[in-house]
Structures are given as structure tokens and as C-alpha cells.
Design a protein around this motif. Structure first.
Motif, mmCIF file in Angstrom:
data_model
loop_
_atom_site.group_PDB
_atom_site.id
_atom_site.type_symbol
_atom_site.label_atom_id
_atom_site.label_comp_id
_atom_site.label_asym_id
_atom_site.label_seq_id
_atom_site.Cartn_x
_atom_site.Cartn_y
_atom_site.Cartn_z
ATOM 1 N N GLY A 194 0.849 -1.189 0.000
ATOM 2 C CA GLY A 194 0.000 0.000 0.000
ATOM 3 C C GLY A 194 0.886 1.240 0.000
ATOM 4 O O GLY A 194 1.879 1.283 0.724
ATOM 5 N N THR A 195 0.532 2.230 -0.812
ATOM 6 C CA THR A 195 1.357 3.442 -0.808
ATOM 7 C C THR A 195 1.115 4.247 0.465
ATOM 8 O O THR A 195 0.077 4.107 1.119
ATOM 9 N N ARG A 196 2.111 5.057 0.811
ATOM 10 C CA ARG A 196 2.052 5.926 1.994
ATOM 11 C C ARG A 196 2.079 7.370 1.527
ATOM 12 O O ARG A 196 3.012 7.776 0.850
ATOM 13 N N GLU A 197 1.056 8.108 1.921
ATOM 14 C CA GLU A 197 0.932 9.502 1.486
ATOM 15 C C GLU A 197 1.150 10.417 2.690
ATOM 16 O O GLU A 197 0.344 10.439 3.616
ATOM 17 N N ALA A 198 2.254 11.141 2.659
ATOM 18 C CA ALA A 198 2.676 11.905 3.832
ATOM 19 C C ALA A 198 1.738 13.066 4.173
ATOM 20 O O ALA A 198 1.247 13.773 3.292
ATOM 21 N N ILE B 72 -0.981 8.626 5.368
ATOM 22 C CA ILE B 72 -2.222 7.892 5.129
ATOM 23 C C ILE B 72 -1.873 6.660 4.318
ATOM 24 O O ILE B 72 -1.082 6.737 3.386
ATOM 25 N N THR B 73 -2.454 5.528 4.682
ATOM 26 C CA THR B 73 -2.202 4.324 3.898
ATOM 27 C C THR B 73 -3.456 3.455 3.874
ATOM 28 O O THR B 73 -4.562 3.933 4.159
ATOM 29 N N ASN B 74 -3.322 2.187 3.509
ATOM 30 C CA ASN B 74 -4.460 1.272 3.450
ATOM 31 C C ASN B 74 -4.048 -0.093 3.985
ATOM 32 O O ASN B 74 -2.915 -0.270 4.426
ATOM 33 N N MET C 273 12.515 0.334 -3.677
ATOM 34 C CA MET C 273 11.680 0.755 -2.552
ATOM 35 C C MET C 273 11.068 2.134 -2.817
ATOM 36 O O MET C 273 11.774 3.062 -3.181
ATOM 37 N N VAL C 274 9.762 2.232 -2.619
ATOM 38 C CA VAL C 274 9.066 3.506 -2.780
ATOM 39 C C VAL C 274 8.090 3.690 -1.619
ATOM 40 O O VAL C 274 7.802 2.738 -0.903
ATOM 41 N N GLU C 275 7.584 4.905 -1.460
ATOM 42 C CA GLU C 275 6.545 5.118 -0.453
ATOM 43 C C GLU C 275 5.240 5.624 -1.076
ATOM 44 O O GLU C 275 4.224 4.953 -1.008
ATOM 45 N N SER C 276 5.304 6.788 -1.706
ATOM 46 C CA SER C 276 4.055 7.392 -2.194
ATOM 47 C C SER C 276 3.675 6.886 -3.588
ATOM 48 O O SER C 276 4.485 6.271 -4.294
ATOM 49 N N ALA C 277 2.434 7.188 -3.976
ATOM 50 C CA ALA C 277 1.962 6.866 -5.331
ATOM 51 C C ALA C 277 2.844 7.552 -6.375
ATOM 52 O O ALA C 277 3.182 6.966 -7.397
ATOM 53 N N GLU C 278 3.219 8.787 -6.114
ATOM 54 C CA GLU C 278 4.051 9.529 -7.072
ATOM 55 C C GLU C 278 5.416 8.875 -7.234
ATOM 56 O O GLU C 278 5.916 8.746 -8.357
ATOM 57 N N GLU C 279 6.012 8.414 -6.138
ATOM 58 C CA GLU C 279 7.301 7.690 -6.243
ATOM 59 C C GLU C 279 7.126 6.380 -6.999
ATOM 60 O O GLU C 279 7.981 5.990 -7.800
ATOM 61 N N ALA D 230 -0.111 -3.616 -6.335
ATOM 62 C CA ALA D 230 -0.067 -2.602 -5.275
ATOM 63 C C ALA D 230 -1.430 -1.952 -5.066
ATOM 64 O O ALA D 230 -2.210 -1.810 -6.001
ATOM 65 N N ALA D 231 -1.687 -1.576 -3.817
ATOM 66 C CA ALA D 231 -2.868 -0.781 -3.507
ATOM 67 C C ALA D 231 -2.429 0.683 -3.466
ATOM 68 O O ALA D 231 -1.829 1.137 -2.490
ATOM 69 N N VAL D 232 -2.661 1.365 -4.571
ATOM 70 C CA VAL D 232 -2.231 2.758 -4.700
ATOM 71 C C VAL D 232 -3.290 3.655 -4.061
ATOM 72 O O VAL D 232 -4.474 3.522 -4.372
ATOM 73 N N ALA D 233 -2.862 4.535 -3.182
ATOM 74 C CA ALA D 233 -3.826 5.459 -2.567
ATOM 75 C C ALA D 233 -4.463 6.320 -3.650
ATOM 76 O O ALA D 233 -3.767 6.864 -4.506
#
Ligand code: CTP
Ligand code: CA
Length: 225
Positions: free
Chosen positions: A21-25, A32-34, A74-80, A99-102
Motif C-alpha cells: 500500500g502506498t504511503r501519502e505523507a 495515510i495508507t491502506n 523501494m518507494v513510499e508514495s503513489a508519485e514515487e 499494489a494498492a495505490v492510494a
């Protein structure tokens, strides 16, 4: 037994898989994640490696062990995730977007930690780019596989996403069924193809489901030549 069944039928194929799941800072200490565990994506990577493919796994931090031999990004956000995937898309043959993209990210990313002040706090969100839809626009030879987690009207939504995102396969799961969905080691899915055919699979491990998915990918690839 493994020796007999391990036909390297994906040797020479370059496969890109996204997981987690992506992480949105929100600020430096919050995001925020899922509920995505990353297990499906890691099982897919493991299976593609077993079949001899060259595998890149674009993943958020999941706590899972990386399959041996995988190239991990390794990535965190949807944009990355979007950047990592787009950079590599031209060089791969198969993309599986587990992946579960926010869908949304905070409009503002505070540079300093938000302090607790008011009784109410409104967080404004903006839509993230749809990575899979972008790949669907760009694809030439690549086989594109999407996932969908639905709670209702599974077939309608799954087929709509397959067409809208120009996919070759859509793996849809009804997350209201026990044994399906987030965090589990098993899944219950229906797989749709571009011809509108569907295969409803019984409850199975994510490892077994990964085998079924790549069987279908191979079918599509071999029908082309
Ligand atoms: N996906 C993506 N980028 C996004 C959102 C989704 O690449 N910003 C991909 C997911 O990785 C998945 C597929 O699109 O393979 C379907 O995701 P899903 O969340 O089911 O569909 P959405 O199009 O986001 O629609 P909704 O959440 O409203 O059902
Ligand atoms: Ca979504």
C-alpha cells in the motif's frame, strides 16, 4: 518433483510487479495508507522468479522478506511508485500491478510536525495519478495485469477497469468474502480477459493464485507469436 514441474517457461521475460500500500505523507511523522499487506505482490515475484523471469519488484515497506534474486525498488508514495514504474516500463514485457495505490494524497505536506491545537482538523486530499491507466495508454507489447478489490458489483466494476485502463487481465476479488482480501495468505478471485471471458477461482493460497495468473500471462504471450 520441483525439478520436473519447474519448467522455466518465463526465461528471458522481464517482469515488473508492484506491491504494498502506498504511503501519502501528511507531515514528517504521519501518513495515510491502506490495509494492503504486500503478500500478493511478493507471491507473484516469487513465482515469476521460479519460472525463470527477470523480476523487478517496486514495493512499499511491507516487512516481508524480499524473494531471492529479485531487483527491489523501494518507494513510499503513489508519485514515487509512478516514477519508478514509468522509468522501467519501456524495458519490460509484463507488468502486474498488485499494489494498492492510494487514490488521494494530502494536498499539503507540512514541513514541520502538525501540532495539536483545534478540536477539529480538516485534511484536504487531492487525487493521485492513476499509474495503471497511464501504462495502458503507453503500452505497446507489454502484457498488463491489474487487480481490483471490490465490495459490490464486482463484475461491472472489474470489466469497466479492464477496458478503461486497457488491461490484458483483471484479477478481481470480493473483499467481503472470508478468505479473500487484505492481509490474508489466501484469496478468492475472478479473472477477466479482454475477450470478456471470466474464470471464477476457488479459495486458494496467494502462491497458487500467482501460478494461475502467470499461466494466463504465458497464454497471452504465446498466442501473439
Ligand atoms: N491503480 C493505479 N494507480 C492508482 C489507482 C489504482 O495504478 N492511482 C491500479 C491498482 O494497482 C490496481 C488497479 O489500478 O491494479 C485497480 O485499482 P482499484 O483501486 O481497484 O481501482 P480504481 O481505478 O482506483 O477505482 P476505485 O478505487 O474507485 O474502485
Ligand atoms: Ca482505488
Amino acid at each position: 518433483e520441483e525439478v520436473l514441474s519447474a519448467s522455466k517457461d518465463m526465461a528471458g521475460q522481464r517482469v515488473l510487479i508492484t506491491a504494498g500500500g502506498t504511503r501519502e505523507a501528511i507531515d514528517p511523522v504521519r501518513y495515510i495508507t491502506n490495509r494492503s499487506s504486500g503478500k500478493m505482490g511478493y507471491a507473484l515475484a516469487q513465482e515469476a522468479l521460479r519460472r525463470g523471469a527477470q523480476v523487478t519488484l517496486v514495493t512499499t515497506p511491507t516487512g516481508l522478506d524480499l524473494p531471492a534474486g529479485v531487483e527491489a525498488v523501494m518507494v513510499e508514495s503513489a508519485e514515487e511508485m509512478r516514477q519508478a514504474v514509468l522509468e522501467r516500463f519501456e524495458r519490460v514485457d509484463v507488468v502486474v500491478k498488485a499494489a494498492a495505490v492510494a487514490d488521494y494524497r494530502p494536498l499539503m505536506q507540512q514541513e514541520q510536525k502538525l501540532k495539536k491545537k483545534t478540536d477539529h482538523l480538516l485534511l484536504e486530499l487531492v487525487k493521485n495519478p492513476d499509474i495503471l491507466a497511464e501504462l495502458g495508454q503507453k503500452k505497446n507489447r507489454q502484457v498488463l495485469v491489474g487487480f481490483a478489490a471490490e465490495t459490490n458489483d464486482l463484475e461491472t466494476y472489474a470489466l469497466d477497469k479492464l477496458r478503461r485502463k486497457n488491461l490484458d487481465l483483471m484479477v478481481a476479488n470480493d473483499v467481503t468474502q472470508p478468505g479473500a482480501g487484505f492481509g490474508k495468505d489466501t484469496n478468492i478471485v475472478t479473472i477477466f480477459n479482454r475477450q470478456g471471458e471470466k474464470e471464477q477461482l476457488d479459495l486458494m493460497s496467494k502462491a497458487e493464485l500467482a501460478r494461475r495468473i502467470f499461466d494466463k500471462v504465458i497464454e497471452i504471450l504465446s498466442a501473439r507469436v
